[in-house]
Design an enzyme around this catalytic site. Structure first.
Site, mmCIF file in Angstrom:
data_model
loop_
_atom_site.group_PDB
_atom_site.id
_atom_site.type_symbol
_atom_site.label_atom_id
_atom_site.label_comp_id
_atom_site.label_asym_id
_atom_site.label_seq_id
_atom_site.Cartn_x
_atom_site.Cartn_y
_atom_site.Cartn_z
ATOM 1 C CE LYS A 15 88.664 119.513 17.549
ATOM 2 N NZ LYS A 15 87.639 120.266 17.310
ATOM 3 N NE ARG A 46 87.118 122.587 13.566
ATOM 4 C CZ ARG A 46 86.424 121.414 13.941
ATOM 5 N NH1 ARG A 46 85.642 120.907 14.178
ATOM 6 N NH2 ARG A 46 87.062 120.274 11.941
ATOM 7 N N GLY A 100 82.831 120.205 24.365
ATOM 8 C CA GLY A 100 82.139 121.067 24.741
ATOM 9 C C GLY A 100 82.086 122.737 24.736
ATOM 10 C CG MET A 147 87.743 125.119 23.634
ATOM 11 S SD MET A 147 88.269 125.771 25.216
ATOM 12 C CE MET A 147 89.842 125.081 25.954
ATOM 13 N NE ARG A 204 86.371 114.139 19.338
ATOM 14 C CZ ARG A 204 85.744 114.929 19.513
ATOM 15 N NH1 ARG A 204 86.529 115.191 19.936
ATOM 16 N NH2 ARG A 204 84.599 115.215 19.130
ATOM 17 C CG HIS A 221 75.819 118.514 24.676
ATOM 18 N ND1 HIS A 221 75.099 118.871 26.047
ATOM 19 C CD2 HIS A 221 77.387 118.752 25.021
ATOM 20 C CE1 HIS A 221 76.777 118.799 27.441
ATOM 21 N NE2 HIS A 221 77.695 118.599 25.960
ATOM 22 C CB SER A 247 92.937 94.707 57.098
ATOM 23 O OG SER A 247 92.141 95.374 56.119
ATOM 24 C CB THR A 290 92.175 103.676 53.338
ATOM 25 O OG1 THR A 290 91.305 102.925 53.332
ATOM 26 C CG2 THR A 290 93.326 103.358 53.112
ATOM 27 C CG ASN A 291 86.599 103.912 54.465
ATOM 28 O OD1 ASN A 291 87.102 104.087 53.475
ATOM 29 N ND2 ASN A 291 85.703 103.183 54.795
ATOM 30 C CB CYS A 336 89.447 96.249 54.575
ATOM 31 S SG CYS A 336 89.101 97.201 56.508
ATOM 32 C CE1 TYR A 338 92.506 91.622 52.409
ATOM 33 C CE2 TYR A 338 94.390 90.978 53.344
ATOM 34 C CZ TYR A 338 93.313 91.354 53.472
ATOM 35 O OH TYR A 338 92.460 92.046 54.404
#
Lengths: 911, 911
Positions: free
Chosen positions: A59, A129, A138, A140, A373, A491, A801, A804-805, A868, A888
């Protein structure tokens, strides 16, 4: 139109990167000596500029910036975020010399405005402000009319010729100051107001006459004195000092901290404080106030979009007492100001090259800009605005790509209500369509309730009269938001729209009784157990659960996808187990299947019977017999998928889950199984008992099944090869890749690869198929050991591959099924930045991924590498995959567009 | 005394290192061109020597070596292990030129012996035996008397003047050749023999007259012809070629492969073939054969220990028909030969500077050495021999340390039967004490049965008439071994002694019926459900389960420990949860406690009640109330441990297991809990249900409990600090170190460390304790993420302790509780070199450990680092810990001596 309690609520967060360490706005301020603490903005000079966002807050930087480009901004000054940090560093004490600087700047203001702070004649009044580098809806607190005292209020009355206005301003100051600075219970002020209203027989605030307002100020001062134990400060500099400190304090208020947690904002050092000359929209019918977006934030349409109120202050809009008018009706009221606003709107868009969210006030016919903004927008609008601005040459194609938060594309792909079903539905009432989307859920009446029930797995619609910053967490958890009051800029509307969450506001027919947990509408009483459907595109509130339909993709969406494909380096695949999913993935732009799970194929209809026969079998021969019955099903599944993928590669993962997942665990189903298999119930129970594992996630699953029962692997490999030959002979280009899951050692893969290769050779011979069959054989990297020994494993793999789980489960030691027992505490205490199953933990799990990629390529430079796990559709994780050099990413069909865009952004940001 | 089927059965494996990649004998032979294939040893020249063990095998190298130092060795030659590898590389074909070389060497032998291969006059006969670089008990097949044909058998008869002997030799050749080379069923030969015995009314083989033997050879040739489809080869070179190939083939026979798996022998490329002139111990009463150890392999005593048989071949001993005589009775028979043997024994010990295991034959009064090798010994003997030899200056202190397999120290620490209990026990019978130790278990009658039942968790004693190489796996799994036949050098005795497994042999009173699963003794019938106790030190077989007592430690053991402590760099701690364990650990030499688990303290007596109150509690206050009741118990536990440890550091791990482990899971106990807690059964059930997790290993446990319930951590920290202050005030030096388990992120540790520090400060204030309290705070590294982010975690840790049990679980993705479902298949298929929970997986898990150490030290150079997983007591893993630079290892009290010795060996091997 400064608004009391939702300032910041419409700030934009258009950054592609997380608003954390790597966010563009979050560069940590130097920990060194505290530099210049106060920056002035006004006609005489403007010390800040837009590059100082981290120091002045969004701001403050924008106010300085707007001043510089000649917009009519009430002058003021900004206290830096570093000063806030210094305040906390010093154990919550204002840094030495700060108030001196403030005095100097107030003097400058006095000179520029010709008014005097705290003086009886022509008093200078200011707003105070907050404003951090990253906008925080909302969170601050704000104080208006600061500088009014028993003395100066009379001065204000004289100068404005409006004593009621002066005392109204004063009572507002006492109320806000008491609330925000001194923690006086808001209700005490309300009670006092009610007494005055009763005395003067006023229903609305505005009906209280001048004498009442004067009396009210006295009452408020008493309230303040009783609650605080001190009189309301009559020294304006004392007011200012306390207000500055209150803003600093609010930085670490519970709500601010909660928001930062949910929005994953880290790395900031504090808030700035903006002190600005007051201007008033409530000085008569030639005054007014408003908020607007330079384009429609819900649709992206290039039309001035906003609301204004004549003779009002911002808080009046929020209070919802008077209904604001759409901004396009302003010419009827003041054509000149409207034209001026349009000019400013265009100037701002040209200057910032992005859609802006502005606040303005007209004081006695003169327009003042209070804020600008980057405007928050939902995914639909983000796509349209980016494309439009590129067409308008405001930005180029690359900027357009970078401007759209990839995750928000989901909103374009969300289903909407089925129009046919809607025709038959009971529309309970209609509100203002504030944020598109079809949401279905049961009613929840408070934010806490919504949070709790949603965490427990329930779908809820948060139903409130209006929402406030305290409700943010509940809004986050709710499937949709419905309010009975408020407009497009309330809001609820602004927050929901920013999140792309379905929201209907101002559904005035709805009578909500929060305490009773009831909502009455059209003569019906809805409770917690009732389900409603809300349509954020139409504003309809519908009884019951309505069916939804798939979305149609806009041409702008198609454009963004085309641009993305041009710039990305990563390939995009989809996870799909059925021809239908495969088809959908391709339609969304997937270039192949990165994960085709085969175990799902064992559940349908008869198959589960044969699967169970296999599991019951006690000899290899018996197992092979049962597997032979599964073979044709599996083969047909693969043929279907190959056909759907039209020559794109299909990575097929061999069976992964432990066998216990294929047997029933309740007595009834066990009895059925016993009967259908022709064995005793005891036998079934024994089997289930035998298959039980203490930690199935770390048990007999994945390739471990293939080691124990090579015949399962052989059947699956056979099905794949037979399907491939079948397709190739029908001129369908099948490109299977066989993926062996859960490999942890070189030998494991070497052994199983051998079995697959033997099967390929065998089937080719049986089928008398002569041409070369290019079937790649690779593995998931999902066990930490596989990542650290990736060089050895790569020797036997054509591709990797990353699963990642599982890799996340094992690297953290977190069972995904059990994490709910402690994750909330971890989030609460900020011990984890995000759920690691949603966003890849780059620091920990990511190290193993990087190691796996590097070691794999070291051993085999042309090793094809992808991901994957579900992270393949998470934008931040896609960026990571790009950076570590994967070939990929693969994700669920609906996430394919997100991955395409994120991949393009990653490539562009690299440059 | 060449023995038919157990050659190699007494080979030594004294290497400290695994006989795998890093083993001294296992350097992989060059994969390049095949060099010299045959090495001669004899009077004329000896081409090999002891340094060529990898190439000539242990036996071949030692035969060459013995020849070199002038011992009377029958001449012969060795085909290299590389030739075996080349044989396999060429698809199981003898390498080109090999038979040429063989011809040349046979010519050399003919020259040296003055005999002729296959000739009628003075025929040269040879043995063909295998011999790999690492001795493998009983795995390789042997052929004797090779070179006999229809023609040469008559020559042998003439030369020896003993036609019965000649034909006896011939029938043995046909039998062995048929069995080993051509795969003829052994029973076919036996049946033929039985027919001849019946015909000649012979009970024993020896009672068959010359004519019967001649006839038997004809019968055997028919058996061979019928089974093989070819006549028994009459060309001696054809016999030799086929025999060589059979030895090569046996390298990959099932038994050999199984042994290598169990003994973890890897990295070898094949077996050598030893072809040696035959000598005969069965040429009359001036002939004989024997085996001996240069010292007692069961006790280590420095006395010549062995057995011999007059007028016999080795296989006669194995057959168990005649009882061999102890070697010290030999002077009565032939003093000269005995003296010669003693001289050779001394010469060999001086030459090899180690205890030797020898085979010899006396042919017509002339002594021949057939083999020498480092003798296998049990742990007790290993310690005594090492100390004795150091005293005798044969070796130095360092060599003595390196000579003892650290793991074998267990045998010195094993309990023996309680003498008091023994007095009251029923001794069923007595056998020969073959390998010390007290074993208790139920009878198992076959190796398969023993394996199966032991794997299922039962303790079994393998009860056999005699054991054979086929039984090795079952012997491995059995708690003890009992045979009714055989002596101290029988297969069972030798194998069990090498393993340090309790064994009683030759318990002749025992009548075993394997088919019925019965053993009769002293009029009793024992079955699979009966339990017996066998005492390997006395030979007693006792009914029922006998109580045991702790061992007394020999002064030699103390010496070895003293020497070890002088040379090791690693500190040694023990894992102990009670004052008793702590005391025991200190007695065994632990210098501190590396892991004191606190959860065990919550189970005893009343404590579990309070623990459950805590778990049932629904508010922090209620939890704190229950915890307050646990506090005094916990504090007293710590005081007890601090007292026992007398100022040594005590690493206390805060509560680790998931809470569900503290609640009952069966209905009966749940009812009891409900009653005792004053809640409904439903409430208890709900609680248990709530605590249930899909994968508790990856669930709400370890420091995750402390994050959710900080009050638990506070109580534990308080108990530790109060106990410390209490001790210090009583002049007991308490040195607690607080260890936070399962940490995965920097923030987690920072947060919990903060809570601990707060508690320390708080308690100090409450107790008004002014002096500095040096309580270190550290963490387990057991989650892969902790290892890869060890640099970050080290910032908040004073020490690391690697919890390699959990680290192995998560790095492999193996649940320790469930691994039994697939580990056997992995071992079977050689996909894992060892159970990774017993021996640290250095290639995978070890990489994470190394990374953790390196990164931790990088961030904090003085970070103290240890290990407290069970690997801390595994010699190979201790070596690894030394190499990566840990400060200490911690293991169970009984493993402390092993760790001390292994640590010294690691330090010595580094130099």
């Amino acid at each position: 139109m400064p608004r009391t309690s939702n300032n910041g609520s419409r700030g934009a967060t258009m950054e592609i990167e997380p608003k954390g360490k790597n966010g563009p706005n979050a560069r940590p301020r130097s920990a060194g000596k505290l530099g210049k603490m106060v920056y002035y903005f006004g006609k005489s000079r403007s010390e800040g500029d837009v590059t100082l966002k981290a120091l002045l807050g969004g701001k403050g930087a924008n106010l300085a910036d707007m001043t510089s480009i000649g917009l009519p901004v009430p002058p003021g000054f900004t206290i830096t975020t570093d000063t806030c940090a210094a305040y906390y560093k010093a154990g919550q004490r204002l840094p030495h010399g700060l108030m001196n600087e403030v005095h100097k700047n107030i003097a400058l203001l006095e000179k520029e405005t010709g008014k005097k702070f705290g003086a009886i004649d022509s008093p200078l009044l200011v707003s105070v402000r907050s404003g951090a580098a990253v906008s925080m809806p909302g969170m601050m607190d704000t104080i208006l009319n600061l500088g009014l005292t028993d003395a100066s209020v009379e001065g204000l009355a004289r100068v404005t010729g409006n004593r009621r206005f002066a005392f109204d301003s004063y009572r507002r100051l006492i109320n806000m100051f008491g609330d925000v600075v001194s923690g006086v219970d808001h209700h005490l002020f309300e009670a006092a107001f009610d007494r005055i209203k009763a005395k003067y027989k006023a229903v609305q605030d505005t009906e209280v006459p001048e004498a009442g307002m004067v009396e009210l100020c006295e009452e408020y001062k008493h309230v303040f004195h009783r609650a605080v134990g001190e009189v309301f400060p009559q020294n304006p500099f004392k007011q200012l000092e306390l207000a500055i400190e209150a803003v600093f304090k609010s930085w670490n208020g519970d709500r601010a901290v909660a928001y930062r947690r949910i929005a994953n904002v880290t790395g900031l050092n504090g808030t700035a404080v903006n002190i600005q000359t007051m201007v008033y929209g409530n000085m008569g019918d030639d005054s007014g106030t408003g908020v607007a977006f330079t384009r429609n934030p819900a649709t992206g349409e290039n039309s001035f979009y906003g609301e204004y109120l004549v003779n009002a202050q911002g808080e009046d809009v929020v209070a919802g007492i008077r209904t604001p008018l759409p901004v396009d009706q302003m010419p009827k009221w003041n054509k000149k100001v409207y034209q001026q606003l349009l000019d400013i709107k265009n100037k701002l868009e040209k200057h910032y090259r992005d859609m802006q969210d502005i606040e303005f006030t007209i004081e006695r016919g003169k327009l003042y800009m209070l804020q600008t903004r980057t405007g928050k927008r939902n995914g639909v609008a983000a796509v349209k605005i980016a494309c439009d601005m590129a067409r308008e040459k405001l930005i180029d194609e690359k900027a357009a790509i970078l401007r759209i938060p990839a995750g928000d594309l989901t909103q374009l792909l969300l289903p909407s209500f089925d129009p046919t079903a809607k025709k038959l539905a009971t529309v309970l009432c209609e509100g203002i369509p504030a944020s598109p989307g079809a949401a279905v859920g049961r009613l929840a009446f408070t934010a806490e309730e919504a949070t709790q029930r949603a965490k427990a797995g329930e779908k809820v619609i948060l139903v409130r009269k209006e929402t406030s910053p305290e409700d943010v967490e509940g809004m986050h958890w709710a499937a949709g938001i419905l309010t009975s009051t408020g407009g497009r800029t309330s809001h609820a509307a602004v927050v929901a729209c920013g999140w792309g969450k379905s929201c209907v506001v101002g559904a005035g027919d709805l009578q909500i009784d929060t305490e009773k947990g009831q909502a009455k509408v059209s003569g019906k009483v809805l409770t917690r157990t009732d389900t409603i459907s809300i349509d954020g595109s139409t504003g309809e509130v519908i009884a019951g659960s309505l069916a939804t339909v798939e979305p149609k993709l806009s041409s702008d969406f198609v454009t963004i996808m085309r641009w993305s494909d041009k710039h990305r380096r990563l390939g995009i695949r989809t996870n799909a187990d059925t021809p239908g999913d495969a088809q959908r993935g391709r339609e969304f732009g997937a270039e192949g299947i990165g994960l085709c799970r085969t175990e799902h194929m064992f559940f349908e209809g008869e198959r589960i019977r044969f699967m169970r026969q296999m599991i019951l079998a006690e000899t290899t021969e018996a197992r092979e017999k049962a597997l032979a019955k599964l073979l044709p099903f599996q083969r047909d599944d693969f043929i279907g998928i190959f056909k759907a993928m039209k020559g794109c590669p299909v990575t097929i993962r061999l069976i992964d889950p432990p066998l216990h997942e294929f047997v029933p665990h309740d007595e009834k189903s066990q009895k059925e199984m016993a009967q259908s298999m022709g064995v005793t119930l005891d036998k079934v129970r024994q089997l289930v008992g035998k298959l039980h594992e203490a930690n199935p996630m770390l048990g007999h699953r994945g390739c471990r099944l293939a080691v124990t029962y090579p015949e399962i692997l052989r059947m699956q490999a056979r099905a794949i090869v037979e399907a491939t030959i079948d397709c190739l002979r029908s001129n369908i280009k099948a490109m299977p890749e066989i993926m062996i899951p859960l490999v942890g050692t070189r030998k494991e893969l070497a052994y199983l690869r051998g079995l697959v290769e033997e099967t390929i050779t065998l089937v080719k011979t049986e089928e008398d198929y002569k041409p070369r069959l290019d079937i790649k054989i690779g593995t998931m990297i999902e066990v930490p050991r596989a990542a650290v020994t990736a060089d050895e494993i790569a020797e036997h793999a054509d591709f990797f591959s990353f699963g990642t789980n599982d890799l996340t489960q094992m690297t953290f030691g977190y069972s995904r099924d059990d994490i709910a027992t402690f994750l909330p505490d971890y989030m609460e205490r900020e011990l984890l930045p995000a759920d690691p199953f949603q966003t890849l933990d780059q620091e920990g799990v990511g190290q193993l991924v990087r190691m796996g990629v590097d070691k794999g390529r070291q051993a085999k430079s042309d090793l094809k590498i992808g991901i994957c796990g579900e992270h393949g559709g998470d934008p931040r994780s896609v960026h990571f995959c790009h950076r570590v050099g994967m070939d990929y990413v693969s994700c669920s069909p609906f996430r394919v567009p997100i991955a395409r865009l994120a991949a393009a952004q990653a490539a562009l940001m690299e440059k």
